[in-house]
Design a protein around this motif. Sequence first.
Motif, mmCIF file in Angstrom:
data_model
loop_
_atom_site.group_PDB
_atom_site.id
_atom_site.type_symbol
_atom_site.label_atom_id
_atom_site.label_comp_id
_atom_site.label_asym_id
_atom_site.label_seq_id
_atom_site.Cartn_x
_atom_site.Cartn_y
_atom_site.Cartn_z
ATOM 1 N N ILE A 136 0.936 -1.260 -0.056
ATOM 2 C CA ILE A 136 0.105 0.096 0.046
ATOM 3 C C ILE A 136 0.964 1.282 -0.033
ATOM 4 N N LYS A 137 1.954 1.451 0.593
ATOM 5 C CA LYS A 137 3.165 2.233 0.703
ATOM 6 C C LYS A 137 2.281 3.615 1.041
ATOM 7 N N SER A 138 1.581 3.634 1.967
ATOM 8 C CA SER A 138 1.396 4.971 2.551
ATOM 9 C C SER A 138 1.399 5.057 3.857
ATOM 10 N N ALA A 139 1.521 6.349 4.550
ATOM 11 C CA ALA A 139 2.018 6.704 5.852
ATOM 12 C C ALA A 139 0.953 5.864 6.810
ATOM 13 N N GLU A 140 -0.180 5.636 6.354
ATOM 14 C CA GLU A 140 -1.131 5.136 7.119
ATOM 15 C C GLU A 140 -0.946 3.572 7.336
ATOM 16 N N ALA A 141 -0.558 2.895 5.990
ATOM 17 C CA ALA A 141 -0.204 1.568 6.337
ATOM 18 C C ALA A 141 1.139 1.242 7.062
ATOM 19 N N TYR A 142 1.986 2.183 7.262
ATOM 20 C CA TYR A 142 3.349 2.084 7.638
ATOM 21 C C TYR A 142 2.956 2.085 9.263
ATOM 22 N N LYS A 143 2.098 3.157 9.448
ATOM 23 C CA LYS A 143 1.622 3.381 11.000
ATOM 24 C C LYS A 143 0.745 2.008 11.555
ATOM 25 N N VAL A 144 0.151 1.357 10.576
ATOM 26 C CA VAL A 144 -0.768 0.106 11.079
ATOM 27 C C VAL A 144 0.548 -1.025 11.520
ATOM 28 N N LEU A 145 1.505 -1.184 10.534
ATOM 29 C CA LEU A 145 2.804 -2.054 10.590
ATOM 30 C C LEU A 145 3.246 -1.639 11.784
ATOM 31 N N LEU A 146 3.551 -0.537 12.365
ATOM 32 C CA LEU A 146 4.328 -0.213 13.498
ATOM 33 C C LEU A 146 3.423 -0.296 14.654
ATOM 34 N N ASN A 147 2.302 -0.280 14.718
ATOM 35 C CA ASN A 147 1.183 -0.807 15.746
ATOM 36 C C ASN A 147 1.196 -2.134 15.989
ATOM 37 N N GLY A 148 1.474 -3.143 14.881
ATOM 38 C CA GLY A 148 1.236 -4.427 14.782
ATOM 39 C C GLY A 148 2.475 -5.100 15.715
ATOM 40 N N GLY A 166 10.389 -1.250 3.621
ATOM 41 C CA GLY A 166 11.558 -0.703 3.236
ATOM 42 C C GLY A 166 11.875 0.735 3.842
ATOM 43 N N ASN A 167 10.806 1.075 4.649
ATOM 44 C CA ASN A 167 11.217 2.466 5.460
ATOM 45 C C ASN A 167 12.261 2.160 6.509
ATOM 46 N N THR A 168 13.442 2.884 6.159
ATOM 47 C CA THR A 168 14.638 2.900 6.996
ATOM 48 C C THR A 168 14.383 3.523 8.420
ATOM 49 N N GLU A 169 13.297 4.365 8.533
ATOM 50 C CA GLU A 169 13.075 4.882 9.898
ATOM 51 C C GLU A 169 12.670 3.906 10.782
ATOM 52 N N ALA A 170 12.227 2.673 10.668
ATOM 53 C CA ALA A 170 11.896 1.753 11.336
ATOM 54 C C ALA A 170 12.790 1.046 12.068
ATOM 55 N N ILE A 174 12.310 -1.288 15.411
ATOM 56 C CA ILE A 174 12.361 -2.636 15.535
ATOM 57 C C ILE A 174 13.561 -3.184 16.379
ATOM 58 N N GLU A 175 14.612 -2.494 16.700
ATOM 59 C CA GLU A 175 15.794 -2.873 17.282
ATOM 60 C C GLU A 175 15.225 -3.046 18.715
ATOM 61 N N GLU A 176 14.390 -2.166 19.060
ATOM 62 C CA GLU A 176 13.860 -2.016 20.746
ATOM 63 C C GLU A 176 12.815 -3.255 20.813
ATOM 64 N N ILE A 177 12.303 -3.788 19.942
ATOM 65 C CA ILE A 177 11.244 -4.863 20.150
ATOM 66 C C ILE A 177 11.740 -6.170 20.712
ATOM 67 N N ALA A 192 14.115 -8.521 8.755
ATOM 68 C CA ALA A 192 13.657 -7.133 8.749
ATOM 69 C C ALA A 192 14.637 -6.193 8.825
ATOM 70 N N LEU A 193 15.637 -6.349 9.987
ATOM 71 C CA LEU A 193 16.730 -5.470 10.254
ATOM 72 C C LEU A 193 17.815 -5.564 9.152
ATOM 73 N N LYS A 194 17.945 -6.801 8.653
ATOM 74 C CA LYS A 194 18.882 -7.343 7.608
ATOM 75 C C LYS A 194 18.669 -6.299 6.258
ATOM 76 N N LYS A 195 17.298 -6.573 6.042
ATOM 77 C CA LYS A 195 16.863 -5.590 4.590
ATOM 78 C C LYS A 195 17.112 -4.091 5.031
ATOM 79 N N LEU A 196 16.424 -3.852 6.212
ATOM 80 C CA LEU A 196 16.547 -2.139 6.220
ATOM 81 C C LEU A 196 17.886 -1.700 6.325
#
Length: 205
Positions: A136-148, A166-170, A174-177, A192-196
């Motif tokens: 979906i590549k939207s800010a909303e989809a990114y937010k939902v993934l983070l909430n997950g 592929g949003n490297t801001e994550a 992710i490292e803290e999870i 995920a970390l390897k790809k990002l």
Amino acid sequence: MSPEYQELNRELEKLGLPNHEFVSFYGVPIDTLVNTGISSKPYVGILLKYLPKVEGNEKEMIVRALSEKGIKKAAPLLVQMFHEYKKYSELFLWAVGNAHSEIDDKESYPEIIKICSNSALGSSRQMLFLKTLYKIKSAEAYKVLLNGLTDKKVRGHALDGLGKLGNTEAIEIIEEIEVEKGKYEFKAKERALKKLKKKNSRQHG
């Protein structure tokens, strides 16, 4: 087998779809659609006609038969099942979510974001987190993934989804999870970390 399910299989047979034979298992035509590489596309109209008429495992078999890229006609009915989620088991809705992820109907993306945002739907959203949100590549989809990441039922799939997005801001998030070693989410975090980090190094290299 309900009379409606028998009628469905009779209609499929009339159209030339063979019964499914596998070693000692002798199934009905719909088993052929679910368990072989034969496309369901020529039979979509019949499958959708009977989907509301049957229940339980029979309904799930039809959903599984519809789990094929491009069968967009099925998307509205599948979305409706999520709206009526209290009528169904989480396991059945997992099959519905998987069907959505395979069909990949872009017009359903806004509904899929709502579905993935609803934690009451539990693990039924896993394949959507894994295979759909990142597209979906939207800010909303990114937010939902983070909430997950805070939801144990979809955490691993959200991690993999973030890696694909592929949003490297994550990376820092992710490292803290905290993930449990030996579980799917542990490997998903590593992937995920390897790809990002690889993408990040290319961007800043």
